[in-house]
Design a protein around this motif. Sequence first.
Motif, PDB file in Angstrom:
ATOM      1  N   SER A  94     -20.480  38.589  13.259  1.00 30.93           N
ATOM      2  CA  SER A  94     -19.871  37.801  14.332  1.00 30.93           C
ATOM      3  C   SER A  94     -20.693  36.550  14.658  1.00 30.93           C
ATOM      4  O   SER A  94     -20.156  35.528  15.073  1.00 30.93           O
ATOM      5  CB  SER A  94     -19.724  38.661  15.592  1.00 30.93           C
ATOM      6  OG  SER A  94     -20.995  38.994  16.135  1.00 30.93           O
ATOM      7  N   LYS A  95     -22.006  36.626  14.442  1.00 29.91           N
ATOM      8  CA  LYS A  95     -22.892  35.497  14.738  1.00 29.91           C
ATOM      9  C   LYS A  95     -23.208  34.654  13.497  1.00 29.91           C
ATOM     10  O   LYS A  95     -23.858  33.611  13.611  1.00 29.91           O
ATOM     11  CB  LYS A  95     -24.218  36.014  15.313  1.00 29.91           C
ATOM     12  CG  LYS A  95     -24.070  36.767  16.629  1.00 29.91           C
ATOM     13  CD  LYS A  95     -23.569  35.873  17.739  1.00 29.91           C
ATOM     14  CE  LYS A  95     -23.533  36.619  19.056  1.00 29.91           C
ATOM     15  NZ  LYS A  95     -23.039  35.751  20.172  1.00 29.91           N
ATOM     16  N   GLY A  96     -22.747  35.101  12.345  1.00 28.70           N
ATOM     17  CA  GLY A  96     -23.014  34.351  11.120  1.00 28.70           C
ATOM     18  C   GLY A  96     -24.452  34.459  10.645  1.00 28.70           C
ATOM     19  O   GLY A  96     -24.964  33.561   9.976  1.00 28.70           O
ATOM     20  N   PHE A  97     -25.126  35.572  10.968  1.00 32.71           N
ATOM     21  CA  PHE A  97     -26.516  35.763  10.541  1.00 32.71           C
ATOM     22  C   PHE A  97     -26.586  36.123   9.065  1.00 32.71           C
ATOM     23  O   PHE A  97     -25.717  36.815   8.541  1.00 32.71           O
ATOM     24  CB  PHE A  97     -27.176  36.905  11.327  1.00 32.71           C
ATOM     25  CG  PHE A  97     -27.364  36.630  12.785  1.00 32.71           C
ATOM     26  CD1 PHE A  97     -27.076  35.391  13.339  1.00 32.71           C
ATOM     27  CD2 PHE A  97     -27.848  37.623  13.629  1.00 32.71           C
ATOM     28  CE1 PHE A  97     -27.252  35.146  14.688  1.00 32.71           C
ATOM     29  CE2 PHE A  97     -28.032  37.383  14.981  1.00 32.71           C
ATOM     30  CZ  PHE A  97     -27.727  36.150  15.509  1.00 32.71           C
ATOM     31  N   LYS A  98     -27.641  35.659   8.403  1.00 27.90           N
ATOM     32  CA  LYS A  98     -27.969  36.131   7.071  1.00 27.90           C
ATOM     33  C   LYS A  98     -29.010  37.243   7.214  1.00 27.90           C
ATOM     34  O   LYS A  98     -30.079  37.022   7.805  1.00 27.90           O
ATOM     35  CB  LYS A  98     -28.530  34.997   6.203  1.00 27.90           C
ATOM     36  CG  LYS A  98     -27.504  33.948   5.824  1.00 27.90           C
ATOM     37  CD  LYS A  98     -28.129  32.900   4.900  1.00 27.90           C
ATOM     38  CE  LYS A  98     -27.089  31.869   4.479  1.00 27.90           C
ATOM     39  NZ  LYS A  98     -27.695  30.832   3.591  1.00 27.90           N
ATOM     40  N   LEU A  99     -28.691  38.408   6.714  1.00 21.72           N
ATOM     41  CA  LEU A  99     -29.590  39.544   6.852  1.00 21.72           C
ATOM     42  C   LEU A  99     -30.591  39.603   5.707  1.00 21.72           C
ATOM     43  O   LEU A  99     -30.233  39.349   4.553  1.00 21.72           O
ATOM     44  CB  LEU A  99     -28.799  40.856   6.912  1.00 21.72           C
ATOM     45  CG  LEU A  99     -27.910  41.048   8.144  1.00 21.72           C
ATOM     46  CD1 LEU A  99     -27.160  42.368   8.046  1.00 21.72           C
ATOM     47  CD2 LEU A  99     -28.732  41.004   9.431  1.00 21.72           C
ATOM     48  N   GLN A 100     -31.823  39.935   6.030  1.00 22.84           N
ATOM     49  CA  GLN A 100     -32.870  40.090   5.040  1.00 22.84           C
ATOM     50  C   GLN A 100     -33.535  41.457   5.213  1.00 22.84           C
ATOM     51  O   GLN A 100     -33.364  42.110   6.248  1.00 22.84           O
ATOM     52  CB  GLN A 100     -33.923  38.988   5.186  1.00 22.84           C
ATOM     53  CG  GLN A 100     -33.356  37.583   5.038  1.00 22.84           C
ATOM     54  CD  GLN A 100     -34.444  36.529   5.110  1.00 22.84           C
ATOM     55  OE1 GLN A 100     -35.374  36.520   4.313  1.00 22.84           O
ATOM     56  NE2 GLN A 100     -34.338  35.632   6.073  1.00 22.84           N
ATOM     57  N   GLN A 101     -34.271  41.861   4.197  1.00 20.96           N
ATOM     58  CA  GLN A 101     -34.964  43.138   4.269  1.00 20.96           C
ATOM     59  C   GLN A 101     -36.407  42.982   3.828  1.00 20.96           C
ATOM     60  O   GLN A 101     -36.707  42.216   2.917  1.00 20.96           O
ATOM     61  CB  GLN A 101     -34.272  44.192   3.399  1.00 20.96           C
ATOM     62  CG  GLN A 101     -34.923  45.569   3.493  1.00 20.96           C
ATOM     63  CD  GLN A 101     -34.248  46.599   2.626  1.00 20.96           C
ATOM     64  OE1 GLN A 101     -33.445  46.269   1.758  1.00 20.96           O
ATOM     65  NE2 GLN A 101     -34.569  47.853   2.854  1.00 20.96           N
ATOM     66  N   MET A 102     -37.297  43.699   4.519  1.00 22.07           N
ATOM     67  CA  MET A 102     -38.705  43.709   4.143  1.00 22.07           C
ATOM     68  C   MET A 102     -39.134  45.133   3.824  1.00 22.07           C
ATOM     69  O   MET A 102     -38.568  46.098   4.348  1.00 22.07           O
ATOM     70  CB  MET A 102     -39.578  43.150   5.273  1.00 22.07           C
ATOM     71  CG  MET A 102     -39.325  41.697   5.569  1.00 22.07           C
ATOM     72  SD  MET A 102     -40.518  40.988   6.748  1.00 22.07           S
ATOM     73  CE  MET A 102     -41.911  40.652   5.686  1.00 22.07           C
TER      74      MET A 102
END
Length: 209
Positions: free
Chosen positions: A84-92
């Motif tokens: 909904s916010k247009g975030f790009k998700l990342q993982q560590m």
Amino acid sequence: MHEELENFERNHVRDLVEPPPNRRPIGTKWVFKKKQGEDGMVVRNKGRLVAQGFCQKEGIDYEETFTPVARLEAIRILLAFAASKGFKLQQMDVKSAFLNGFIEEEVYVRQPPVFESARFPDWVYKLRKALYGLKQAPRAWYARLKSFLLKSGFVMGSVDKTLFLLSRGGDTMIIYVDDIIFGGSSHALVSSFAEQMSREFEMSLMGEL
């Protein structure tokens, strides 16, 4: 195996001490695993030192063991909010995550097989931090990560304790701690957070989801 023991030294996990009276140290064992690549080929042979947690005695070697676990609802909330916010998700990924968790109890373990001290072969290790296999290890790691996030300005979810939210200067960032999946409205904020995490823990960025 040598790399695993180097992680112990780097994280100040244990101290070699004389066996305490009236205390039976917990045994340890080596667990070996073949790490495979995307093509199924073995890319690395890994050895991990594991405590025999089944020998622990409640009230002596551990007290609380509860820690929040992954819930499908939490993952759905994270994905829905990010979309909904247009975030790009990342993982560590945290290298030897459990070795970062402090333990409150006084726990002693035997020296790892094949790597006993030449000078003090009968001494034992007193643990400063958690070891894989200990009943309180997941709780200790969660507590360490939670403490870091709260000090960094994150607010823990009131319903699901694995979700944390940060609001700063009109920007927002969210993190799901089970798999350390995170994203935000500002690239600068996300990059700053990733750098902070890398300084606090030995981590590697797995990339975007």
